[in-house]
Scaffold this motif. Structure first.
Motif, PDB file in Angstrom:
ATOM      1  N   ILE A 260     -30.952  47.376  -5.895  1.00  0.00           N
ATOM      2  CA  ILE A 260     -29.757  48.005  -6.474  1.00  0.00           C
ATOM      3  C   ILE A 260     -28.517  47.668  -5.659  1.00  0.00           C
ATOM      4  O   ILE A 260     -28.591  47.449  -4.453  1.00  0.00           O
ATOM      5  CB  ILE A 260     -29.886  49.554  -6.569  1.00  0.00           C
ATOM      6  N   SER A 261     -27.390  47.623  -6.348  1.00  0.00           N
ATOM      7  CA  SER A 261     -26.119  47.611  -5.609  1.00  0.00           C
ATOM      8  C   SER A 261     -25.132  48.502  -6.342  1.00  0.00           C
ATOM      9  O   SER A 261     -25.095  48.517  -7.574  1.00  0.00           O
ATOM     10  CB  SER A 261     -25.571  46.199  -5.399  1.00  0.00           C
ATOM     11  N   PHE A 262     -24.388  49.251  -5.558  1.00  0.00           N
ATOM     12  CA  PHE A 262     -23.514  50.278  -6.108  1.00  0.00           C
ATOM     13  C   PHE A 262     -22.105  50.145  -5.555  1.00  0.00           C
ATOM     14  O   PHE A 262     -21.899  50.166  -4.347  1.00  0.00           O
ATOM     15  CB  PHE A 262     -24.037  51.675  -5.747  1.00  0.00           C
ATOM     16  N   GLU A 263     -21.148  50.009  -6.465  1.00  0.00           N
ATOM     17  CA  GLU A 263     -19.727  50.030  -6.095  1.00  0.00           C
ATOM     18  C   GLU A 263     -19.188  51.356  -6.626  1.00  0.00           C
ATOM     19  O   GLU A 263     -18.938  51.490  -7.821  1.00  0.00           O
ATOM     20  CB  GLU A 263     -18.986  48.862  -6.768  1.00  0.00           C
ATOM     21  N   LEU A 264     -19.010  52.321  -5.738  1.00  0.00           N
ATOM     22  CA  LEU A 264     -18.718  53.683  -6.214  1.00  0.00           C
ATOM     23  C   LEU A 264     -17.282  54.103  -5.877  1.00  0.00           C
ATOM     24  O   LEU A 264     -16.441  53.272  -5.589  1.00  0.00           O
ATOM     25  CB  LEU A 264     -19.753  54.644  -5.632  1.00  0.00           C
ATOM     26  N   GLY A 265     -17.050  55.392  -5.937  1.00  0.00           N
ATOM     27  CA  GLY A 265     -15.684  55.905  -5.820  1.00  0.00           C
ATOM     28  C   GLY A 265     -15.053  55.670  -4.453  1.00  0.00           C
ATOM     29  O   GLY A 265     -15.731  55.381  -3.470  1.00  0.00           O
ATOM     30  N   GLY A 266     -13.740  55.793  -4.415  1.00  0.00           N
ATOM     31  CA  GLY A 266     -13.002  55.647  -3.161  1.00  0.00           C
ATOM     32  C   GLY A 266     -12.065  56.823  -2.949  1.00  0.00           C
ATOM     33  O   GLY A 266     -11.967  57.721  -3.798  1.00  0.00           O
ATOM     34  N   ASN A 267     -11.418  56.836  -1.802  1.00  0.00           N
ATOM     35  CA  ASN A 267     -10.366  57.822  -1.496  1.00  0.00           C
ATOM     36  C   ASN A 267      -9.590  57.215  -0.337  1.00  0.00           C
ATOM     37  O   ASN A 267      -9.634  57.691   0.788  1.00  0.00           O
ATOM     38  CB  ASN A 267     -10.988  59.169  -1.112  1.00  0.00           C
ATOM     39  N   ALA A 268      -8.935  56.078  -0.638  1.00  0.00           N
ATOM     40  CA  ALA A 268      -8.442  55.222   0.441  1.00  0.00           C
ATOM     41  C   ALA A 268      -7.325  55.862   1.251  1.00  0.00           C
ATOM     42  O   ALA A 268      -6.334  56.336   0.697  1.00  0.00           O
ATOM     43  CB  ALA A 268      -7.956  53.900  -0.139  1.00  0.00           C
ATOM     44  N   GLN A 295      -5.368  54.194 -11.241  1.00  0.00           N
ATOM     45  CA  GLN A 295      -6.765  54.264 -11.685  1.00  0.00           C
ATOM     46  C   GLN A 295      -7.557  53.066 -11.158  1.00  0.00           C
ATOM     47  O   GLN A 295      -8.207  52.348 -11.914  1.00  0.00           O
ATOM     48  CB  GLN A 295      -6.823  54.306 -13.208  1.00  0.00           C
ATOM     49  N   THR A 296      -7.450  52.826  -9.860  1.00  0.00           N
ATOM     50  CA  THR A 296      -8.279  51.789  -9.247  1.00  0.00           C
ATOM     51  C   THR A 296      -9.054  52.424  -8.107  1.00  0.00           C
ATOM     52  O   THR A 296      -8.549  53.335  -7.440  1.00  0.00           O
ATOM     53  CB  THR A 296      -7.446  50.601  -8.697  1.00  0.00           C
ATOM     54  N   CYS A 297     -10.276  51.924  -7.910  1.00  0.00           N
ATOM     55  CA  CYS A 297     -11.140  52.533  -6.892  1.00  0.00           C
ATOM     56  C   CYS A 297     -10.608  52.277  -5.484  1.00  0.00           C
ATOM     57  O   CYS A 297     -10.920  53.014  -4.570  1.00  0.00           O
ATOM     58  CB  CYS A 297     -12.549  51.983  -7.027  1.00  0.00           C
ATOM     59  N   VAL A 298      -9.802  51.217  -5.318  1.00  0.00           N
ATOM     60  CA  VAL A 298      -9.293  50.878  -3.976  1.00  0.00           C
ATOM     61  C   VAL A 298      -7.885  51.405  -3.736  1.00  0.00           C
ATOM     62  O   VAL A 298      -7.282  51.129  -2.704  1.00  0.00           O
ATOM     63  CB  VAL A 298      -9.295  49.341  -3.748  1.00  0.00           C
ATOM     64  N   CYS A 299      -7.333  52.169  -4.676  1.00  0.00           N
ATOM     65  CA  CYS A 299      -5.926  52.543  -4.509  1.00  0.00           C
ATOM     66  C   CYS A 299      -5.752  53.597  -3.413  1.00  0.00           C
ATOM     67  O   CYS A 299      -6.643  54.402  -3.145  1.00  0.00           O
ATOM     68  CB  CYS A 299      -5.314  53.011  -5.820  1.00  0.00           C
ATOM     69  N   ALA A 300      -4.576  53.541  -2.776  1.00  0.00           N
ATOM     70  CA  ALA A 300      -4.243  54.509  -1.736  1.00  0.00           C
ATOM     71  C   ALA A 300      -4.312  55.906  -2.342  1.00  0.00           C
ATOM     72  O   ALA A 300      -3.672  56.172  -3.354  1.00  0.00           O
ATOM     73  CB  ALA A 300      -2.833  54.235  -1.226  1.00  0.00           C
ATOM     74  N   ASN A 301      -5.105  56.787  -1.742  1.00  0.00           N
ATOM     75  CA  ASN A 301      -5.118  58.170  -2.236  1.00  0.00           C
ATOM     76  C   ASN A 301      -4.366  59.071  -1.263  1.00  0.00           C
ATOM     77  O   ASN A 301      -3.631  59.948  -1.669  1.00  0.00           O
ATOM     78  CB  ASN A 301      -6.558  58.657  -2.413  1.00  0.00           C
ATOM     79  N   ARG A 302      -4.561  58.800   0.042  1.00  0.00           N
ATOM     80  CA  ARG A 302      -3.898  59.623   1.067  1.00  0.00           C
ATOM     81  C   ARG A 302      -2.982  58.707   1.867  1.00  0.00           C
ATOM     82  O   ARG A 302      -3.461  57.817   2.564  1.00  0.00           O
ATOM     83  CB  ARG A 302      -4.960  60.225   2.001  1.00  0.00           C
ATOM     84  N   ILE A 303      -1.691  58.914   1.742  1.00  0.00           N
ATOM     85  CA  ILE A 303      -0.745  58.048   2.457  1.00  0.00           C
ATOM     86  C   ILE A 303      -0.271  58.797   3.706  1.00  0.00           C
ATOM     87  O   ILE A 303       0.475  59.783   3.611  1.00  0.00           O
ATOM     88  CB  ILE A 303       0.435  57.661   1.541  1.00  0.00           C
ATOM     89  N   LEU A 391      -6.657  67.049  -2.999  1.00  0.00           N
ATOM     90  CA  LEU A 391      -6.430  65.600  -3.030  1.00  0.00           C
ATOM     91  C   LEU A 391      -6.896  64.917  -1.740  1.00  0.00           C
ATOM     92  O   LEU A 391      -7.258  63.734  -1.760  1.00  0.00           O
ATOM     93  CB  LEU A 391      -4.939  65.329  -3.268  1.00  0.00           C
ATOM     94  N   ALA A 392      -6.905  65.668  -0.625  1.00  0.00           N
ATOM     95  CA  ALA A 392      -7.292  65.062   0.648  1.00  0.00           C
ATOM     96  C   ALA A 392      -8.771  64.671   0.660  1.00  0.00           C
ATOM     97  O   ALA A 392      -9.168  63.729   1.332  1.00  0.00           O
ATOM     98  CB  ALA A 392      -6.988  66.012   1.796  1.00  0.00           C
ATOM     99  N   SER A 393      -9.575  65.394  -0.100  1.00  0.00           N
ATOM    100  CA  SER A 393     -11.010  65.107  -0.047  1.00  0.00           C
ATOM    101  C   SER A 393     -11.575  64.562  -1.356  1.00  0.00           C
ATOM    102  O   SER A 393     -12.737  64.183  -1.418  1.00  0.00           O
ATOM    103  CB  SER A 393     -11.783  66.369   0.353  1.00  0.00           C
ATOM    104  N   GLU A 394     -10.748  64.515  -2.417  1.00  0.00           N
ATOM    105  CA  GLU A 394     -11.250  64.015  -3.713  1.00  0.00           C
ATOM    106  C   GLU A 394     -10.384  62.872  -4.197  1.00  0.00           C
ATOM    107  O   GLU A 394      -9.161  62.903  -4.033  1.00  0.00           O
ATOM    108  CB  GLU A 394     -11.151  65.118  -4.778  1.00  0.00           C
ATOM    109  N   GLU A 395     -11.022  61.917  -4.870  1.00  0.00           N
ATOM    110  CA  GLU A 395     -10.294  60.806  -5.467  1.00  0.00           C
ATOM    111  C   GLU A 395      -9.482  61.330  -6.663  1.00  0.00           C
ATOM    112  O   GLU A 395     -10.042  61.953  -7.563  1.00  0.00           O
ATOM    113  CB  GLU A 395     -11.356  59.814  -5.952  1.00  0.00           C
ATOM    114  N   THR A 396      -8.155  61.080  -6.655  1.00  0.00           N
ATOM    115  CA  THR A 396      -7.315  61.598  -7.749  1.00  0.00           C
ATOM    116  C   THR A 396      -7.414  60.723  -8.993  1.00  0.00           C
ATOM    117  O   THR A 396      -7.454  61.200 -10.112  1.00  0.00           O
ATOM    118  CB  THR A 396      -5.838  61.663  -7.296  1.00  0.00           C
TER     119      THR A 396
END
Ligand code: NAD
Length: 492
Positions: A260-268, A295-303, A391-396
C-alpha cells in the motif's frame, strides 16, 4: 450575481458519462447512475455509472487478464505509449482544463497548469520505464552469484481525490503502467469527467484493452473501496485522500496483506523568520496558501511569522489577498473559484468562527458569498492566531491565511511539529545554518525553503506521520509498483 458560461469542448467526444472497462465505455450492470454538480452554478454537469462490487470485480478481472501481456512488453514499448498519451494530453490541454474548471471550480489558468502538470507524470514515467535496473550482489556464500530484478507488482487499485482531478490520477497511472502493472482506478465522485477524458486519450494513445480501467460511484464508494482492498487479485492499493479514509483502507487491506501507499492529509507550517526577504515570503505564502482556494494537501495551513517582521508581513499579505477576484473559474480576471461543496464551506466557516471566538482578528474576508452561490467563501486573512484554535491542529482545506506570531526558532519548530500529520512544510530565511537546521528539524516529507511551490514530477512527493507513506513522482515513484526478486545462482 455569478456570471458563469461553460465554454464548449473543442472535442466533444472527450466528455464521457460511462466507465472505461476492458477498453470499452460501459454503464453499471444495474443501470444506476449519479449526478455530478458544477460547484459554481450547482447545475448538473452530467451523470456517471454507480458501479457496484460486481461491476468492480469485472474491472479487476479485465485488469488481471491484461496483465500477462502488458508486463511482457519491454519498458521501451510501454514508454512509447505513455509518451503518446502525454502528447495527447498536451494537445488537448484546453479541453482538459475546461473539464477541470467545470467539475472542480478552479480558474481556467490554474486548470491549464494542472492539465500540463498531470501530463508531465506520463512524460516523466515514459522516461523511467526503460530504466528499471536490478543489482548484481557479491554473495557471502562461496560459489553463489546473486542478482535482483524488479517486477511489476500486478493489478493495482488506485483511489484519488477531487482537488486535482487530472494530476492525482496520472501521478498513479504513470508509474503503475511504466512498471508493467495494470490498474483499476476509482475516480472521485465529484470530478469523474476529467479522469474519463484522460482515459479516452489513453485509448487513443494505444493503451491495450484492460490495462487501464476506471470505475465511478458515489453512494457505493465504500463498497468499491472494500472490493479493491479485499480482492486477492489486486496486489497493491494506492490512495490519495483524507487520513481517516486512509486508516480505514489500511485496515481493510490487512486481510490480503497488500502493498500500500498512502498520500493523506496535511496541515503545513509556513514559517517566516526575521531574516527573510519579506516581499518574497509574502509572495510564497500567498501562492502556497490560496492556490485552488486552499484546497491542496500541501498548502500552508499555519503561517508562523516572527515578531520582528509580523506587522510588515501581515500588512503586505493582507493587501495581496484583498486584490483577489472571486467568481466563475471561466471569467476573465478571476483568481479564485468556488470550493468543492457546501461541506467544505462549512468547515472553513467553522474554523474562522472558532478562531474569532478565541481572540483572532479577521483582517480580510471571513464570510460566505451568497451572492455568488452556496460554495463561495471570501479569501480570508486571520491574525493573532494561537495554538488552541481548531485551525492549528486541523487541515482547513480552504482560502484562510492564518497568521501566528512567534518569538524563537526553537519555539516555532516545536509548534510546527505538534501536528499529527507531516506532509509539507515551508520556511523563509537567508541564514544558511538555519536553513539546514530547520529543514532537518521539520517532521514532514517535503520542505520548501524560500519557495511556496514544491510540486514537480521529478521530485518525490509524500509525507510522514499521519500524512501516510510511499512516494509519488521522481525516480522513487515507480518502486511503489514493483517488487524486488532475488535470484541466487549456486555452484558457480
Ligand atoms: P476523501 O478521503 O474523503 O476522499 C478521497 C477519495 O477516496 C475519493 O475518491 C473518495 O470517493 C474516496 N473514498 C472516500 N471514502 C472511501 C472508502 N471508504 N473507500 C474507498 N474510497 C473512498 O478525501 P477528500 O475530502 O475527497 O480529499 C481531500 C483530502 O485529500 C484532504 O485531506 C487532502 O489533504 C488529501 N489529499 C492528499 C494529497 C497528498 O498527496 N497527500 C493530495 C490531495 C489531497
Amino acid at each position: 450575481m455569478l456570471s458563469h458560461v461553460v465554454p464548449p469542448l473543442k472535442d466533444k467526444s472527450l466528455f464521457k458519462q460511462e466507465c472505461f472497462v476492458d477498453g470499452e465505455w460501459i454503464q453499471a450492470k444495474s443501470g444506476q447512475t449519479f449526478e455530478v454538480q458544477d460547484p459554481a452554478s450547482m447545475k448538473t454537469i452530467g451523470t456517471c455509472p454507480e458501479f457496484s462490487k460486481e461491476d468492480t470485480e469485472i474491472a479487476i478481472a479485465a485488469a488481471a487478464a491484461a496483465l500477462p501481456s502488458w508486463r511482457g512488453t519491454t519498458g521501451r514499448q510501454r514508454a512509447r505509449i505513455l509518451r503518446k498519451w502525454y502528447d495527447l494530453m498536451m494537445e488537448n490541454a484546453d479541453d482538459l482544463a475546461t473539464l477541470i474548471t467545470w467539475e472542480n471550480g478552479k480558474p481556467t489558468a490554474d486548470a491549464t497548469v494542472e492539465a500540463k502538470y498531470a501530463a508531465g507524470f506520463y512524460e516523466w514515467f515514459s522516461e523511467e520505464a526503460p530504466r528499471v535496473y536490478g543489482d548484481t550482489i557479491p554473495a557471502t556464500v562461496p560459489g553463489n552469484r546473486v542478482v535482483t530484478i524488479r517486477e511489476p507488482v500486478g493489478v493495482c487499485g488506485l483511489i484519488t481525490p477531487w482537488n486535482f482531478p487530472a494530476a492525482m490520477i496520472t501521478r498513479k497511472i504513470g508509474p503503475a503502467l511504466a512498471a508493467g502493472c495494470t490498474i483499476v482506478a476509482k475516480s472521485p465522485g465529484e470530478t469523474p469527467f476529467t479522469a474519463n477524458a484522460i482515459a479516452e486519450l489513453g485509448k487513443r494513445a494505444g493503451v491495450p484493452k484492460g490495462v487501464v480501467n476506471i470505475v465511478t460511484a458515489l453512494k457505493n464508494t465504500a463498497e468499491i473501496g472494500e472490493t479493491l482492498t479485499s480482492s486477492l487479485t489486486v496486489k497493491k492499493v494506492s490512495f490519495t485522500g483524507s487520513t481517516p479514509v486512509g486508516k480505514l483502507l489500511m485496515k481493510q487491506s490487512s486481510s490480503t496483506l497488500k502493498k500500500i501507499s498512502f498520500e493523506l492529509g496535511g496541515n503545513a507550517p509556513f514559517i517566516v523568520f526575521d531574516d527573510a526577504d519579506v516581499d518574497k515570503a509574502v509572495e510564497g505564502a500567498v501562492s502556497s496558501k490560496y492556490r485552488s482556494s486552499g484546497q491542496t494537501c500541501v498548502c500552508a495551513n499555519r503561517i508562523y511569522v516572527q515578531k520582528g517582521i509580523y506587522d510588515e508581513f501581515s500588512k503586505k499579505f493582507a493587501e495581496k489577498v484583498q486584490g483577489f477576484k472571486v467568481g466563475s473559474g471561466y471569467a476573465d480576471g478571476i483568481t479564485h473559484g468556488p470550493l468543492i461543496h457546501d461541506r467544505a464551506v462549512s468547515k472553513v466557516e467553522s474554523h474562522v468562527k472558532d478562531a474569532q471566538s478565541k481572540g483572532a482578528e479577521v483582517l480580510v474576508g471571513g464570510q460566505r458569498m451568497p451572492d455568488l452561490g452556496t460554495n463561495f467563501f471570501q479569501p480570508t486573512v486571520l491574525t493573532g492566531m494561537t495554538a488552541d484554535m481548531q485551525l492549528a491542529s486541523e487541515e482547513t482545506f480552504g482560502p484562510v491565511g492564518a497568521l501566528f506570531p512567534f518569538d524563537t526558532e526553537s519555539e516555532v519548530v516545536a509548534l510546527a511539529n505538534t501536528a499529527e500529520v507531516g506532509l509539507a512544510g515551508y520556511f523563509y530565511s537567508r541564514d544558511l545554518q538555519r536553513v539546514w537546521r530547520v529543514a532537518e528539524a521539520l517532521e514532514v516529507g517535503m520542505v520548501g525553503v524560500n519557495t511556496g511551490l514544491i510540486s514537480d514530477p521529478a521530485s518525490p512527493f509524500g509525507g510522514v506521520k499521519f500524512s501516510g507513506f510511499g512516494r509519488e513522482g521522481s525516480k522513487y515513484g515507480i518502486e511503489e509498483y514493483q517488487t524486488i526478486k532475488t535470484i541466487t545462482f549456486g555452484g558457480m
